[in-house]
Design a protein around this motif. Structure first.
Motif, mmCIF file in Angstrom:
data_model
loop_
_atom_site.group_PDB
_atom_site.id
_atom_site.type_symbol
_atom_site.label_atom_id
_atom_site.label_comp_id
_atom_site.label_asym_id
_atom_site.label_seq_id
_atom_site.Cartn_x
_atom_site.Cartn_y
_atom_site.Cartn_z
ATOM 1 N N GLU A 20 -8.351 1.276 8.014
ATOM 2 C CA GLU A 20 -6.989 1.821 8.015
ATOM 3 C C GLU A 20 -6.904 3.093 7.182
ATOM 4 N N ASN A 21 -7.459 3.068 5.986
ATOM 5 C CA ASN A 21 -7.387 4.238 5.110
ATOM 6 C C ASN A 21 -8.148 5.428 5.678
ATOM 7 N N ASP A 171 -9.750 1.204 -4.961
ATOM 8 C CA ASP A 171 -10.870 2.133 -4.917
ATOM 9 C C ASP A 171 -10.541 3.349 -4.052
ATOM 10 N N MET A 172 -9.942 3.107 -2.881
ATOM 11 C CA MET A 172 -9.623 4.207 -1.977
ATOM 12 C C MET A 172 -8.555 5.117 -2.560
ATOM 13 N N THR A 173 -7.572 4.554 -3.242
ATOM 14 C CA THR A 173 -6.531 5.382 -3.852
ATOM 15 C C THR A 173 -7.124 6.327 -4.887
ATOM 16 N N THR A 174 -8.028 5.830 -5.729
ATOM 17 C CA THR A 174 -8.656 6.709 -6.730
ATOM 18 C C THR A 174 -9.503 7.783 -6.056
ATOM 19 N N LEU A 209 -1.443 8.069 1.607
ATOM 20 C CA LEU A 209 -1.269 6.690 1.141
ATOM 21 C C LEU A 209 0.087 6.124 1.570
ATOM 22 N N THR A 210 0.671 6.709 2.611
ATOM 23 C CA THR A 210 2.003 6.329 3.128
ATOM 24 C C THR A 210 3.019 6.191 1.997
ATOM 25 N N ALA A 211 2.967 7.128 1.059
ATOM 26 C CA ALA A 211 3.776 7.001 -0.151
ATOM 27 C C ALA A 211 4.919 7.998 -0.238
#
Length: 311
Positions: A20-21, A171-174, A209-211
């Motif tokens: 997904e990411n 992990d992916m966010t960082t 990050l859909t943020a």
């Protein structure tokens, strides 16, 4: 529960989150290229850097980082273990062995998007068709999450899957923050052409990050670099922030057999994120601090694997 089954469910969560990411990162980067003026060059190497597979890419495609090569490598390349196709194939193979532990609809969604990728191949990677293909991946991943949360017993197997999902997202966010913000925090001479479009780039980081919408609802102000970083790293309520993911892991571990090693690794990494002064880190160097967080996440994975998956 057998350690093999626990391991499979943990990695199923990681593989779906990874697919997904990766798909979303490609979609957002493609949109960023369209949003910027044509005379502003935006390379595609950042996507390979985010996934941490630079050496493998260069060995297969050279150092050109052409758009078509990067997209093919990250979506379909079977030799790239982090590609969308590889991640979904691994998740599908796990489902074949643990189907009795999950709702039947899970198999239908994962198998369907797997077949689309296998049968569509290169013809679906053109600019005109790429978005539809990647949207299929995103829809399948989100539908899978919804089915599992709503229809799967929240037993020990579900908890292992949730561990994998949240660890992968942290992990992916960082990784996304580290690569996508380096040129925004400390611009190089080569990045000067992008300086007038920093706001668009920060929005792209949020969209990866859909943020974006939740950030605007939370901040009620224009997009600012330090506020974006604080939100994606330390917010306790946004599901893709690093702190939220670590807190979810913290809420999951007590539902599993005790592991002091995993608890200690989580406490150390959580303290690093929770106590960070973002403004000061932006001035002194965010990259080294993110490396420390990523090492902590890696040690947390090792502690979980040693505690629960080593037969």
């Amino acid at each position: 529960m057998l350690s093999r089954v626990a391991d499979d469910l943990y990695w199923f969560g990681r593989y779906i989150q990874r697919a997904e990411n990766t798909a979303r990162a490609i979609v957002v980067h493609s949109n960023l290229v369209l949003d910027l003026p044509r005379n502003v060059a935006v390379g595609w190497s950042a996507l390979v850097e985010i996934m941490g597979v630079d050496d493998l890419f260069r060995a297969r495609y050279g150092t050109g980082y052409a758009e078509a090569d990067v997209v093919r490598f990250l979506v379909l390349d079977a030799d790239n273990p982090g590609s969308v196709a590889s991640s979904l194939a691994s998740a599908r193979e796990i489902l074949r062995t643990v189907r009795e532990s999950m709702p039947h609809e899970t198999w239908e969604h994962i198998n369907n998007v797997h077949l689309i990728l296998q049968e569509g191949g290169e013809r679906l990677l053109t600019r005109s068709r790429r978005q539809d293909l990647l949207q299929h991946v995103l829809d399948a991943a989100l539908m899978t999450y919804g089915i599992l949360i709503a229809s799967m017993s929240h037993d020990v197997g579900f908890q292992f899957m949730r561990l994998g999902t949240n660890l992968e997202q942290a992990d992916m966010t960082t990784r996304i923050i580290d690569v996508r913000t380096s040129s925004l925090i400390k611009p190089r001479a080569a990045d000067e052409a992008l300086r007038p479009f920093q706001n668009i780039q920060w929005m792209s980081v949020l969209n990866s990050l859909t943020a974006y919408h939740m950030y605007r609802r939370h901040e009620r102000a224009r997009v600012r670099g330090t506020a974006v970083l604080r939100y994606l790293l330390q917010d306790r309520e946004f599901p893709r922030s690093v702190m939220f993911c670590l807190n979810m892991i913290g809420a999951t571990l007590p539902k599993l057999p005790p592991s002091r090693a995993a608890e200690r690794a989580l406490e150390r990494t959580g303290a690093v994120v929770r106590d960070a002064n973002i403004e000061r880190l932006v001035e002194s160097g965010l990259h080294d601090w993110l490396d420390e967080v990523q090492v902590g996440i890696g040690k947390l994975h090792e502690a979980i694997a040693a505690s629960y998956f080593k037969a």
